[in-house]
Scaffold this motif. Structure first.
Motif, PDB file in Angstrom:
ATOM      1  N   PRO A 120      88.411 -19.322 105.140  1.00 61.20           N
ATOM      2  CA  PRO A 120      87.189 -20.121 105.295  1.00 61.20           C
ATOM      3  C   PRO A 120      87.367 -21.288 106.260  1.00 61.20           C
ATOM      4  CG  PRO A 120      88.171 -20.456 103.134  1.00 61.20           C
ATOM      5  CD  PRO A 120      88.864 -19.288 103.744  1.00 61.20           C
ATOM      6  N   LEU A 121      88.558 -21.873 106.292  1.00 60.45           N
ATOM      7  CA  LEU A 121      88.817 -22.978 107.214  1.00 60.45           C
ATOM      8  C   LEU A 121      88.725 -22.491 108.657  1.00 60.45           C
ATOM      9  CD1 LEU A 121      91.558 -25.679 106.941  1.00 60.45           C
ATOM     10  CD2 LEU A 121      91.319 -24.387 109.047  1.00 60.45           C
TER      11      LEU A 121
ATOM     12  N   THR B  86      74.201 -26.132 106.374  1.00 53.78           N
ATOM     13  CA  THR B  86      74.541 -25.876 104.974  1.00 53.78           C
ATOM     14  C   THR B  86      76.052 -25.733 104.836  1.00 53.78           C
ATOM     15  OG1 THR B  86      72.438 -24.733 104.570  1.00 53.78           O
ATOM     16  CG2 THR B  86      74.217 -24.326 103.008  1.00 53.78           C
ATOM     17  N   VAL B  87      76.594 -26.338 103.798  1.00 51.95           N
ATOM     18  CA  VAL B  87      78.010 -26.201 103.449  1.00 51.95           C
ATOM     19  C   VAL B  87      78.086 -25.543 102.081  1.00 51.95           C
ATOM     20  CG1 VAL B  87      80.189 -27.404 103.023  1.00 51.95           C
ATOM     21  CG2 VAL B  87      78.567 -28.320 104.705  1.00 51.95           C
ATOM     22  N   VAL B  88      78.883 -24.475 101.938  1.00 49.78           N
ATOM     23  CA  VAL B  88      79.087 -23.854 100.632  1.00 49.78           C
ATOM     24  C   VAL B  88      80.576 -23.905 100.291  1.00 49.78           C
ATOM     25  CG1 VAL B  88      77.059 -22.365 100.728  1.00 49.78           C
ATOM     26  CG2 VAL B  88      79.217 -21.539 101.655  1.00 49.78           C
ATOM     27  N   VAL B  89      80.852 -24.205  99.043  1.00 43.03           N
ATOM     28  CA  VAL B  89      82.227 -24.402  98.591  1.00 43.03           C
ATOM     29  C   VAL B  89      82.428 -23.699  97.258  1.00 43.03           C
ATOM     30  CG1 VAL B  89      84.037 -26.102  98.136  1.00 43.03           C
ATOM     31  CG2 VAL B  89      82.079 -26.734  99.570  1.00 43.03           C
ATOM     32  N   ASN B  90      83.518 -22.944  97.145  1.00 40.77           N
ATOM     33  CA  ASN B  90      83.879 -22.417  95.822  1.00 40.77           C
ATOM     34  C   ASN B  90      85.217 -22.996  95.394  1.00 40.77           C
ATOM     35  OD1 ASN B  90      85.192 -20.130  97.702  1.00 40.77           O
ATOM     36  ND2 ASN B  90      86.276 -20.141  95.723  1.00 40.77           N
ATOM     37  N   SER B  91      85.394 -23.178  94.102  1.00 43.55           N
ATOM     38  CA  SER B  91      86.683 -23.592  93.549  1.00 43.55           C
ATOM     39  C   SER B  91      87.235 -22.458  92.692  1.00 43.55           C
ATOM     40  CB  SER B  91      86.525 -24.868  92.716  1.00 43.55           C
ATOM     41  OG  SER B  91      85.646 -24.657  91.619  1.00 43.55           O
ATOM     42  N   GLY B  92      88.529 -22.530  92.410  1.00 45.27           N
ATOM     43  CA  GLY B  92      89.172 -21.519  91.577  1.00 45.27           C
ATOM     44  C   GLY B  92      90.032 -20.557  92.372  1.00 45.27           C
ATOM     45  N   ILE B  93      89.548 -20.148  93.535  1.00 46.43           N
ATOM     46  CA  ILE B  93      90.287 -19.231  94.420  1.00 46.43           C
ATOM     47  C   ILE B  93      90.202 -19.778  95.838  1.00 46.43           C
ATOM     48  CG2 ILE B  93      90.346 -16.918  95.421  1.00 46.43           C
ATOM     49  CD1 ILE B  93      89.419 -15.833  92.750  1.00 46.43           C
TER      50      ILE B  93
ATOM     51  N   HIS C  14      70.676 -19.858 111.029  1.00 45.23           N
ATOM     52  CA  HIS C  14      71.684 -19.110 111.785  1.00 45.23           C
ATOM     53  C   HIS C  14      73.004 -19.178 111.032  1.00 45.23           C
ATOM     54  CE1 HIS C  14      74.491 -18.093 115.026  1.00 45.23           C
ATOM     55  NE2 HIS C  14      73.456 -17.548 115.667  1.00 45.23           N
ATOM     56  N   LYS C  15      73.757 -18.075 111.019  1.00 46.55           N
ATOM     57  CA  LYS C  15      74.989 -18.034 110.226  1.00 46.55           C
ATOM     58  C   LYS C  15      76.023 -19.066 110.676  1.00 46.55           C
ATOM     59  CE  LYS C  15      77.512 -14.399 112.746  1.00 46.55           C
ATOM     60  NZ  LYS C  15      78.631 -15.310 113.117  1.00 46.55           N
ATOM     61  N   ASP C  16      76.041 -19.394 111.975  1.00 45.62           N
ATOM     62  CA  ASP C  16      77.009 -20.381 112.445  1.00 45.62           C
ATOM     63  C   ASP C  16      76.639 -21.802 112.046  1.00 45.62           C
ATOM     64  OD1 ASP C  16      79.025 -18.834 113.631  1.00 45.62           O
ATOM     65  OD2 ASP C  16      77.779 -18.464 115.384  1.00 45.62           O
ATOM     66  N   TYR C  17      75.484 -21.981 111.420  1.00 42.10           N
ATOM     67  CA  TYR C  17      75.106 -23.282 110.878  1.00 42.10           C
ATOM     68  C   TYR C  17      75.566 -23.437 109.423  1.00 42.10           C
ATOM     69  CZ  TYR C  17      72.100 -24.410 114.883  1.00 42.10           C
ATOM     70  OH  TYR C  17      71.611 -24.708 116.144  1.00 42.10           O
ATOM     71  N   VAL C  18      76.360 -22.474 108.955  1.00 43.83           N
ATOM     72  CA  VAL C  18      76.903 -22.535 107.590  1.00 43.83           C
ATOM     73  C   VAL C  18      78.412 -22.766 107.658  1.00 43.83           C
ATOM     74  CG1 VAL C  18      77.290 -21.288 105.423  1.00 43.83           C
ATOM     75  CG2 VAL C  18      75.120 -21.016 106.663  1.00 43.83           C
ATOM     76  N   ALA C  19      78.873 -23.809 106.978  1.00 44.83           N
ATOM     77  CA  ALA C  19      80.307 -24.056 106.819  1.00 44.83           C
ATOM     78  C   ALA C  19      80.737 -23.523 105.465  1.00 44.83           C
ATOM     79  CB  ALA C  19      80.616 -25.545 106.918  1.00 44.83           C
ATOM     80  N   VAL C  20      81.916 -22.906 105.430  1.00 43.07           N
ATOM     81  CA  VAL C  20      82.441 -22.311 104.201  1.00 43.07           C
ATOM     82  C   VAL C  20      83.768 -22.966 103.868  1.00 43.07           C
ATOM     83  CG1 VAL C  20      83.187 -20.166 103.090  1.00 43.07           C
ATOM     84  CG2 VAL C  20      81.327 -20.124 104.775  1.00 43.07           C
ATOM     85  N   ALA C  21      83.955 -23.321 102.600  1.00 45.15           N
ATOM     86  CA  ALA C  21      85.218 -23.909 102.151  1.00 45.15           C
ATOM     87  C   ALA C  21      85.575 -23.325 100.795  1.00 45.15           C
ATOM     88  CB  ALA C  21      85.103 -25.430 102.054  1.00 45.15           C
ATOM     89  N   SER C  22      86.874 -23.201 100.546  1.00 42.69           N
ATOM     90  CA  SER C  22      87.367 -22.686  99.268  1.00 42.69           C
ATOM     91  C   SER C  22      88.571 -23.506  98.840  1.00 42.69           C
ATOM     92  CB  SER C  22      87.781 -21.210  99.382  1.00 42.69           C
ATOM     93  OG  SER C  22      86.702 -20.392  99.784  1.00 42.69           O
ATOM     94  N   THR C  23      88.791 -23.598  97.538  1.00 42.94           N
ATOM     95  CA  THR C  23      89.959 -24.305  97.014  1.00 42.94           C
ATOM     96  C   THR C  23      90.362 -23.670  95.693  1.00 42.94           C
ATOM     97  OG1 THR C  23      90.856 -26.471  96.373  1.00 42.94           O
ATOM     98  CG2 THR C  23      88.544 -26.054  95.838  1.00 42.94           C
TER      99      THR C  23
ATOM    100  N   ASP D 232     103.244 -32.099  99.466  1.00 44.34           N
ATOM    101  CA  ASP D 232     102.891 -30.739  99.856  1.00 44.34           C
ATOM    102  C   ASP D 232     101.627 -30.739 100.715  1.00 44.34           C
ATOM    103  OD1 ASP D 232     105.018 -29.678  98.592  1.00 44.34           O
ATOM    104  OD2 ASP D 232     103.914 -28.535  97.096  1.00 44.34           O
ATOM    105  N   CYS D 233     101.643 -29.945 101.764  1.00 40.19           N
ATOM    106  CA  CYS D 233     100.517 -29.844 102.697  1.00 40.19           C
ATOM    107  C   CYS D 233      99.865 -28.475 102.511  1.00 40.19           C
ATOM    108  CB  CYS D 233     101.026 -30.018 104.128  1.00 40.19           C
ATOM    109  SG  CYS D 233      99.745 -29.962 105.386  1.00 40.19           S
ATOM    110  N   SER D 234      98.617 -28.458 102.104  1.00 37.97           N
ATOM    111  CA  SER D 234      97.968 -27.226 101.674  1.00 37.97           C
ATOM    112  C   SER D 234      97.417 -26.393 102.838  1.00 37.97           C
ATOM    113  CB  SER D 234      96.843 -27.561 100.701  1.00 37.97           C
ATOM    114  OG  SER D 234      96.176 -26.395 100.289  1.00 37.97           O
ATOM    115  N   THR D 235      96.884 -25.231 102.463  1.00 35.65           N
ATOM    116  CA  THR D 235      96.369 -24.248 103.423  1.00 35.65           C
ATOM    117  C   THR D 235      94.871 -24.394 103.682  1.00 35.65           C
ATOM    118  OG1 THR D 235      96.015 -22.742 101.554  1.00 35.65           O
ATOM    119  CG2 THR D 235      98.088 -22.531 102.773  1.00 35.65           C
ATOM    120  N   ASN D 236      94.178 -25.164 102.863  1.00 33.08           N
ATOM    121  CA  ASN D 236      92.719 -25.165 102.873  1.00 33.08           C
ATOM    122  C   ASN D 236      92.078 -26.499 103.218  1.00 33.08           C
ATOM    123  OD1 ASN D 236      93.571 -22.841 101.184  1.00 33.08           O
ATOM    124  ND2 ASN D 236      91.384 -22.527 100.961  1.00 33.08           N
ATOM    125  N   ASP D 237      92.892 -27.519 103.478  1.00 36.42           N
ATOM    126  CA  ASP D 237      92.340 -28.861 103.611  1.00 36.42           C
ATOM    127  C   ASP D 237      91.428 -29.011 104.811  1.00 36.42           C
ATOM    128  OD1 ASP D 237      94.274 -29.204 101.683  1.00 36.42           O
ATOM    129  OD2 ASP D 237      95.735 -29.923 103.132  1.00 36.42           O
TER     130      ASP D 237
END
Length: 408
Positions: free
Chosen positions: A63-64, A79-86, A113-122, A231-236
């Motif tokens: 997602p990053l 629009t920004v969408v974020v999921n937690s857990g995975i 437009h799809k490029d106007y959506v940011a996706v994040a996961s943690t 620790d430096c994470s993969t999703n920040d």
């Protein structure tokens, strides 16, 4: 609405990511986690100028990478969408396809437009997203019963114990401009980003390059100055959105009100960073490091990072042990220009080292000071005029317990 005024900045009581004009936010339980909210969103009523900064970890999550590509291409996010857990990290091509599908579905839901959506996961690394559950969350975007900044703040948490938010206002061209923020982060926190997500919104109009430069510079002196465990994470990532709904002349470094806006923007970043540091996994204390007398601001920052990153310093603070030797040791290995015979160290207002030599001090008083929930450490290098701050927390038994059973 109650406000607190700091210089020209008004801090809003319960200020949040949806405080600026034209933004909504929300969150739901879509089933990734057992019972907690686990899917959130932010939406601007028009496409907003967007900027981002991202983890330096080589294993960047799907997602990053997708969000970074979209911002570089369009310079706008709505629009920004974020999921937690995975975390959807280390999931190969399937992970990227799932991030793309999340982006497409959210865009269809919002009619953008799809490029106007940011996706994040943690969350947990190495598992693919349960897309049927993600679809449940997307279907709820914008629904009135789920739309609140508080729901968004809760939906993005993992091992956090509290939500993190801030809202401030400043005057730009006589107009009241609002900046709001929300963040998550508790473990895998280290300078150069952390297992943290942060989102900043404003209704000011800002030029694209100015917003990106502001975010980068303010991240360097806020989010990149915190550590919990090194620790430096993969999703920040930190994302900033500016939708211009206040109608001011677009801000840039030449605008007469740029400095006051930048001060408020920095205030928001620092406030969120300190909230993350305070909520470190198992933490009982917030530690603030003040370094002054450095030849450059970068050198001061590196010394501050070295001290706040030291596990020996962090465990000493946990045990309320005034073991100043651990502080000077960290200063010494910071690889910054200094003369050991000029270094001064204080625990709060208790001076313990002067010109590299230990001072007689009241250990009982020092121990009592270190029992406070907020501890300040001061280092003066006496080698210049620059200074810097860094924040972290103590390292406790509970940190080990939490991370020893993270997957189970």
């Amino acid at each position: 609405m109650i406000t607190t005024k700091i210089n020209q900045i008004k801090v809003l009581e319960n200020g949040n990511i949806a405080s600026p004009k034209g933004y909504t936010a929300g969150g739901v339980h879509c089933g990734i986690r057992k019972t907690k909210l686990d899917f959130g969103w932010i939406h601007s009523n028009i496409p907003a100028v967007a900027a981002g900064v991202y983890t330096l970890n080589a294993f960047q999550a799907a997602p990053l990478k997708l969000t970074k590509n979209s911002i570089e291409k369009e310079k706008r996010i709505q629009t920004v969408v974020v999921n937690s857990g995975i975390a959807n990290a280390c999931t190969g091509n399937q992970g990227y396809l799932d991030a793309l599908e999340t982006q497409r579905l959210a865009a269809d839901k919002m009619g953008i437009h799809k490029d106007y959506v940011a996706v994040a996961s943690t969350g947990l690394i190495g598992k693919t997203l349960p897309m049927e559950k993600i679809k449940v969350g997307i279907a709820e975007i914008g629904e009135a019963n789920n739309s609140s900044a508080e729901n968004f703040e809760k939906a993005i948490l993992t091992t956090d114990t509290v939500t993190k938010h801030i809202g401030v206002q400043v005057e730009v061209e006589g107009k009241t401009v609002t900046i709001g923020g929300a963040a998550k982060g508790s473990g895998m926190i280290c300078p150069n980003m952390a297992t943290m997500l942060a989102f900043i919104t404003t209704d000011a109009a800002i030029e694209e390059n100015a917003l990106q430069q502001a975010l980068k510079s303010m991240t360097d002196c806020s989010f990149n100055r915190i550590t919990v465990d090194g620790d430096c994470s993969t999703n920040d990532m930190v994302l900033a959105l500016a939708n211009g709904q206040q109608g001011n002349t677009p801000l840039n470094e030449h605008h007469p009100d740029w400095s006051i806006f930048l001060e408020a923007f920095k205030f928001v970043c620092e406030a969120l960073a300190k909230q993350i540091a305070r909520d470190g996994e198992g933490a009982t204390k917030l530690i603030e490091i003040h370094v002054e007398g450095a030849p450059t601001e970068r050198a001061a920052g590196q010394v501050a990072k070295a001290v706040i990153s030291s596990n020996l310093v962090k465990t000493a603070i946990f045990g309320s042990d005034p073991n100043w030797g651990r502080i000077v040791c960290a200063v010494g290995y910071s690889e910054q220009p200094l003369d050991p015979e000029k270094v001064n160290v204080s625990l709060g207002n208790i001076n313990v080292v002067k010109n590299g030599v230990p001072l007689e001090f009241d250990e009982v008083k020092a121990t009592s000071y270190l029992r406070n929930e907020e501890v300040q450490l001061f280092v003066d290098l006496q080698n210049g005029k620059e200074k810097a701050l860094a924040w972290g927390c103590d390292l406790t038994y509970d940190y080990v317990k939490i991370n020893a059973s993270y997957r189970t």
